[in-house]
Design a protein around this motif. Structure first.
Motif, PDB file in Angstrom:
ATOM      1  N   GLU A  30      36.421  59.111 -38.983  1.00 38.00           N
ATOM      2  CA  GLU A  30      37.800  59.276 -39.454  1.00 38.00           C
ATOM      3  C   GLU A  30      38.565  57.959 -39.433  1.00 38.00           C
ATOM      4  N   ILE A  31      38.453  57.232 -38.338  1.00 42.20           N
ATOM      5  CA  ILE A  31      39.166  55.954 -38.210  1.00 42.20           C
ATOM      6  C   ILE A  31      38.648  54.955 -39.237  1.00 42.20           C
ATOM      7  N   ALA A  32      37.336  54.882 -39.398  1.00 40.33           N
ATOM      8  CA  ALA A  32      36.762  53.957 -40.386  1.00 40.33           C
ATOM      9  C   ALA A  32      37.226  54.326 -41.793  1.00 40.33           C
ATOM     10  N   ASN A  33      37.280  55.604 -42.092  1.00 39.28           N
ATOM     11  CA  ASN A  33      37.785  56.034 -43.399  1.00 39.28           C
ATOM     12  C   ASN A  33      39.238  55.624 -43.592  1.00 39.28           C
ATOM     13  N   SER A  34      40.033  55.658 -42.516  1.00 40.70           N
ATOM     14  CA  SER A  34      41.439  55.256 -42.626  1.00 40.70           C
ATOM     15  C   SER A  34      41.564  53.760 -42.923  1.00 40.70           C
ATOM     16  N   PHE A  35      40.590  52.972 -42.487  1.00 39.70           N
ATOM     17  CA  PHE A  35      40.607  51.531 -42.768  1.00 39.70           C
ATOM     18  C   PHE A  35      40.404  51.241 -44.259  1.00 39.70           C
ATOM     19  N   LYS A  36      39.828  52.191 -45.001  1.00 45.96           N
ATOM     20  CA  LYS A  36      39.569  51.976 -46.423  1.00 45.96           C
ATOM     21  C   LYS A  36      40.860  51.749 -47.215  1.00 45.96           C
ATOM     22  N   ALA A  37      41.978  52.251 -46.695  1.00 45.24           N
ATOM     23  CA  ALA A  37      43.262  52.080 -47.380  1.00 45.24           C
ATOM     24  C   ALA A  37      43.900  50.719 -47.058  1.00 45.24           C
TER      25      ALA A  37
ATOM     26  N   THR B  66      43.998  41.979 -44.623  1.00 44.81           N
ATOM     27  CA  THR B  66      44.254  42.581 -43.310  1.00 44.81           C
ATOM     28  C   THR B  66      42.948  42.873 -42.581  1.00 44.81           C
ATOM     29  N   LEU B  67      41.956  43.397 -43.305  1.00 42.99           N
ATOM     30  CA  LEU B  67      40.666  43.729 -42.692  1.00 42.99           C
ATOM     31  C   LEU B  67      39.960  42.496 -42.138  1.00 42.99           C
ATOM     32  N   ASN B  68      40.245  41.324 -42.698  1.00 39.11           N
ATOM     33  CA  ASN B  68      39.612  40.081 -42.254  1.00 39.11           C
ATOM     34  C   ASN B  68      40.502  39.242 -41.345  1.00 39.11           C
ATOM     35  N   TRP B  69      41.706  39.709 -41.037  1.00 39.62           N
ATOM     36  CA  TRP B  69      42.641  38.954 -40.192  1.00 39.62           C
ATOM     37  C   TRP B  69      42.160  38.943 -38.738  1.00 39.62           C
TER      38      TRP B  69
ATOM     39  N   SER C 280      37.912  40.211 -36.359  1.00 41.65           N
ATOM     40  CA  SER C 280      38.700  40.985 -37.317  1.00 41.65           C
ATOM     41  C   SER C 280      38.226  42.439 -37.275  1.00 41.65           C
ATOM     42  N   ILE C 281      38.919  43.294 -38.005  1.00 45.59           N
ATOM     43  CA  ILE C 281      38.505  44.698 -38.112  1.00 45.59           C
ATOM     44  C   ILE C 281      37.078  44.770 -38.663  1.00 45.59           C
ATOM     45  N   LEU C 282      36.826  44.044 -39.745  1.00 48.14           N
ATOM     46  CA  LEU C 282      35.490  44.090 -40.351  1.00 48.14           C
ATOM     47  C   LEU C 282      34.430  43.493 -39.435  1.00 48.14           C
ATOM     48  N   GLU C 283      34.776  42.468 -38.672  1.00 48.20           N
ATOM     49  CA  GLU C 283      33.807  41.887 -37.732  1.00 48.20           C
ATOM     50  C   GLU C 283      33.459  42.881 -36.623  1.00 48.20           C
ATOM     51  N   CYS C 284      34.449  43.643 -36.162  1.00 48.25           N
ATOM     52  CA  CYS C 284      34.174  44.679 -35.152  1.00 48.25           C
ATOM     53  C   CYS C 284      33.147  45.681 -35.685  1.00 48.25           C
ATOM     54  N   LEU C 285      33.353  46.114 -36.925  1.00 48.19           N
ATOM     55  CA  LEU C 285      32.462  47.124 -37.499  1.00 48.19           C
ATOM     56  C   LEU C 285      31.114  46.534 -37.917  1.00 48.19           C
ATOM     57  N   GLU C 286      31.108  45.291 -38.376  1.00 50.92           N
ATOM     58  CA  GLU C 286      29.834  44.634 -38.703  1.00 50.92           C
ATOM     59  C   GLU C 286      28.982  44.484 -37.447  1.00 50.92           C
ATOM     60  N   HIS C 287      29.603  44.183 -36.322  1.00 51.61           N
ATOM     61  CA  HIS C 287      28.908  44.115 -35.037  1.00 51.61           C
ATOM     62  C   HIS C 287      28.193  45.449 -34.776  1.00 51.61           C
ATOM     63  N   LEU C 288      28.895  46.534 -35.016  1.00 54.11           N
ATOM     64  CA  LEU C 288      28.308  47.861 -34.796  1.00 54.11           C
ATOM     65  C   LEU C 288      27.208  48.158 -35.818  1.00 54.11           C
ATOM     66  N   ASN C 289      27.399  47.702 -37.051  1.00 51.32           N
ATOM     67  CA  ASN C 289      26.363  47.898 -38.070  1.00 51.32           C
ATOM     68  C   ASN C 289      25.063  47.216 -37.661  1.00 51.32           C
TER      69      ASN C 289
ATOM     70  N   SER D 249      41.063  49.115 -34.259  1.00 50.17           N
ATOM     71  CA  SER D 249      42.386  49.744 -34.395  1.00 50.17           C
ATOM     72  C   SER D 249      43.465  48.883 -33.749  1.00 50.17           C
ATOM     73  N   ASN D 250      43.136  48.291 -32.619  1.00 53.53           N
ATOM     74  CA  ASN D 250      44.094  47.404 -31.945  1.00 53.53           C
ATOM     75  C   ASN D 250      44.352  46.136 -32.755  1.00 53.53           C
ATOM     76  N   VAL D 251      43.338  45.637 -33.455  1.00 55.40           N
ATOM     77  CA  VAL D 251      43.520  44.474 -34.328  1.00 55.40           C
ATOM     78  C   VAL D 251      44.532  44.828 -35.421  1.00 55.40           C
ATOM     79  N   LEU D 252      44.424  46.022 -35.979  1.00 52.37           N
ATOM     80  CA  LEU D 252      45.356  46.455 -37.018  1.00 52.37           C
ATOM     81  C   LEU D 252      46.775  46.542 -36.462  1.00 52.37           C
ATOM     82  N   LYS D 253      46.918  47.049 -35.256  1.00 47.49           N
ATOM     83  CA  LYS D 253      48.248  47.108 -34.614  1.00 47.49           C
ATOM     84  C   LYS D 253      48.807  45.702 -34.403  1.00 47.49           C
TER      85      LYS D 253
END
Length: 184
Positions: A19-26, A31-34, A42-51, A174-178
């Motif tokens: 759900e949270i990852a889907n919310s990042f799509k908007a 912002t995703l790379n900040w 960044s947000i994308l780096e957090c998720l790439e780490h998990l990938n 999520s905290n990066v986005l905040k």
């Protein structure tokens, strides 16, 4: 703990991560790379780490379940010493800082929104693995870990470690986005 309770908890966390990852799509690519600082992700780096972890663990989990000799699930689950320690370290509320292995550290990578699609697909695969895990003994089924193929953990501990690790970094994203919202 009851095995069903553990698998239900891990399933709930995984669905929340989707759900949270889907919310990042908007969110726009800038912002995703900040990053808040040069050394933060960044947000994308957090998720790439998990990938990157998913690339190792998802095939390993599927292999373990497919190869399980004792297909009879146990009613109760008891963590192993090492696996339980790793899983507790990964819990989102843990304050333990853990340095990422170089191969799993995406800092400075050129990333786009495709990272979100890969993450969501991996999480959906993880939901299928959790479903299959209900049919095997989470203690007797052992998996390799990313640190060393010589160390083997109980399937339940590996699932817990991986999913708590996912939750930890999704919350970090999520905290990066905040933080981004506060800094614009």
């Amino acid at each position: 703990m009851e095995t069903k309770q553990l698998l239900d908890e891990l399933t709930t966390i995984t669905k929340s991560n989707i759900e949270i990852a889907n919310s990042f799509k908007a969110t726009n690519p800038k912002t995703l790379n900040w990053r808040q600082s040069e050394k933060s992700w960044s947000i994308l780096e957090c998720l790439e780490h998990l990938n990157r972890y998913g690339d190792f663990y998802l095939p390993e989990l599927n292999r373990c379940i497919a190869k399980a000799r004792n297909k009879k699930p146990q009613l109760f689950y008891k963590t192993g010493v090492l696996g339980g320690y790793f899983a507790r370290m990964m819990k989102a509320e843990s304050t333990t800082k853990i340095k990422s292995l170089k191969s799993y550290n995406p800092i400075g990578s050129q990333l786009d929104q495709g990272v979100l699609d890969v993450f969501i697909t991996q999480q959906e695969t993880l939901l299928l693995i959790l479903e299959k895990a209900q049919q095997v003994d989470l203690i007797k089924c052992k998996t390799a870990i990313s640190l060393s193929r010589f160390i083997r953990l109980q399937l339940g501990d590996t699932l817990s470690f991986l999913i708590y690790h996912n939750e930890r970094h999704v919350k970090q994203a999520s905290n990066v986005l905040k933080q981004y919202s506060k800094n614009i």
